[in-house]
Design a protein around this motif. Sequence first.
Motif, PDB file in Angstrom:
ATOM      1  N   ILE A 183       0.824  -0.778  -0.202  1.00  0.00           N
ATOM      2  CA  ILE A 183       0.332  -0.193  -0.370  1.00  0.00           C
ATOM      3  C   ILE A 183       1.302   1.222  -0.283  1.00  0.00           C
ATOM      4  N   LEU A 184       0.506   2.264  -0.871  1.00  0.00           N
ATOM      5  CA  LEU A 184       1.300   3.331  -0.984  1.00  0.00           C
ATOM      6  C   LEU A 184       0.982   4.767  -0.596  1.00  0.00           C
TER       7      LEU A 184
ATOM      8  N   TRP B 267       4.930   4.685 -10.698  1.00  0.00           N
ATOM      9  CA  TRP B 267       4.885   4.054 -12.336  1.00  0.00           C
ATOM     10  C   TRP B 267       5.374   3.530 -11.813  1.00  0.00           C
ATOM     11  N   TYR B 268       6.923   2.538 -11.532  1.00  0.00           N
ATOM     12  CA  TYR B 268       7.695   1.897 -10.902  1.00  0.00           C
ATOM     13  C   TYR B 268       6.976   0.502 -10.495  1.00  0.00           C
ATOM     14  N   SER B 269       6.464   0.509  -8.933  1.00  0.00           N
ATOM     15  CA  SER B 269       5.433   0.079  -8.550  1.00  0.00           C
ATOM     16  C   SER B 269       4.561  -0.726  -9.296  1.00  0.00           C
ATOM     17  N   VAL B 270       3.505  -0.241  -9.916  1.00  0.00           N
ATOM     18  CA  VAL B 270       2.028  -1.120 -10.430  1.00  0.00           C
ATOM     19  C   VAL B 270       2.915  -1.728 -11.975  1.00  0.00           C
ATOM     20  N   ARG B 271       4.277  -0.925 -12.100  1.00  0.00           N
ATOM     21  CA  ARG B 271       4.818  -1.574 -13.308  1.00  0.00           C
ATOM     22  C   ARG B 271       5.639  -2.685 -13.269  1.00  0.00           C
ATOM     23  N   ASN B 272       5.616  -2.632 -11.517  1.00  0.00           N
ATOM     24  CA  ASN B 272       7.045  -3.988 -11.500  1.00  0.00           C
ATOM     25  C   ASN B 272       6.307  -5.358 -11.604  1.00  0.00           C
TER      26      ASN B 272
ATOM     27  N   GLY C 219      -3.120  -0.203  -2.772  1.00  0.00           N
ATOM     28  CA  GLY C 219      -3.736   1.061  -2.399  1.00  0.00           C
ATOM     29  C   GLY C 219      -2.812   2.103  -2.328  1.00  0.00           C
ATOM     30  N   VAL C 220      -4.083   3.377  -2.705  1.00  0.00           N
ATOM     31  CA  VAL C 220      -3.028   4.596  -3.189  1.00  0.00           C
ATOM     32  C   VAL C 220      -3.911   5.404  -1.464  1.00  0.00           C
ATOM     33  N   VAL C 221      -2.798   5.488  -0.517  1.00  0.00           N
ATOM     34  CA  VAL C 221      -3.388   7.195  -0.076  1.00  0.00           C
ATOM     35  C   VAL C 221      -2.880   8.007  -0.362  1.00  0.00           C
ATOM     36  N   GLY C 222      -3.307   9.857  -1.052  1.00  0.00           N
ATOM     37  CA  GLY C 222      -2.943  10.547  -1.109  1.00  0.00           C
ATOM     38  C   GLY C 222      -3.340  11.738  -0.267  1.00  0.00           C
TER      39      GLY C 222
ATOM     40  N   LEU D  25       6.204   7.550   1.721  1.00  0.00           N
ATOM     41  CA  LEU D  25       6.870   8.070   1.003  1.00  0.00           C
ATOM     42  C   LEU D  25       7.212   9.912   0.581  1.00  0.00           C
ATOM     43  N   GLY D  26       6.288   9.780   1.929  1.00  0.00           N
ATOM     44  CA  GLY D  26       5.581  11.361   2.581  1.00  0.00           C
ATOM     45  C   GLY D  26       5.924  11.680   3.846  1.00  0.00           C
ATOM     46  N   ARG D  27       5.132  12.640   4.224  1.00  0.00           N
ATOM     47  CA  ARG D  27       4.510  13.004   6.015  1.00  0.00           C
ATOM     48  C   ARG D  27       3.855  11.957   6.335  1.00  0.00           C
TER      49      ARG D  27
END
Length: 297
Positions: free
Chosen positions: A6-7, A20-25, A32-35, A119-121
């Motif tokens: 989960i990203l 992009w890398y994670s989906v293509r790998n 899932g993705v959290v914005g 990848l963020g806060r």
Amino acid sequence: MRRKIILFFDGGVDDAFALWYSVRNPDLDVRGVVGDYGNMPRDIAVRNAKWLLRQLGREDIPVFAGCARPMTGERPVFFPEVHGTQGLGLIELPLVKESAGELHELLPWITPDVTILELGRMTSLATLMLLYGERWKGVQIYAMGGAFGVGNITEVAEANVYGDPVAAQLVLTSGADVTLFPLHVTMKAVLTPEMVSQTPLTALYEPYWRYYHSKNPALSGAPMHDLLPAFALTHQEALGFIRRNVDIVTDNGRCRGQTIADFRPGAKEAAAPAGTRLAWELEGAVFAEDVLRVLQN
């Protein structure tokens, strides 16, 4: 077996490369993705995530709306000079609010076989931990953040941790199994303009590269900070790790957001799973070769 992830994504250029890398790998399975707020406001991060997933033909991957500001209650500061006005480099999209799941709806997706890619806060992650602490014991988290030496947002602090040091401290002491990718290592995760020209992501990269080159003309390319934890999920052999107890300065003084650990001669490794595993070395050529292979597909 593909590694489920989960990203947590805050809308900037290196986040976009990581998504992009994670989906293509073929070795990763993005569940899932959290914005989140961070490089961009939360709603733009959600929109960017959904736009990228549409370009990838993966609208089946659900997107959740995370937090809009830090636990400190401050108004967040964004970075259009680094990531472009909308977080996608030269690409500008209509300023529309995309629908997304609520953060609490993510909870059933948190299982022992899922790795969190932060990848963020760390605000959204820390919020979930405050609400559902026991669920996080032993969960693997790969997080970009921290600086042991020179910072980027201040002399001693890295932007993700500085943006919400309270949340970062909570995550590191939650009982989760955290691997942290600090600034001195992510600065080695470099993609040059020549490399990126072989991928579909040149328009994202161009202003990001110009920013880094203006700050340090000696750089051969731009550091892809948030791409490194995604790469490390399947390429442990290309990195060196150490484990230390890490503390974060949460006071609003000059050292806010500083990450502190003991590196004195004779300092002992923290016993797993206690402490935080730190990525400490990187074979940059292996990183670049693998990333290009995936992004060109």
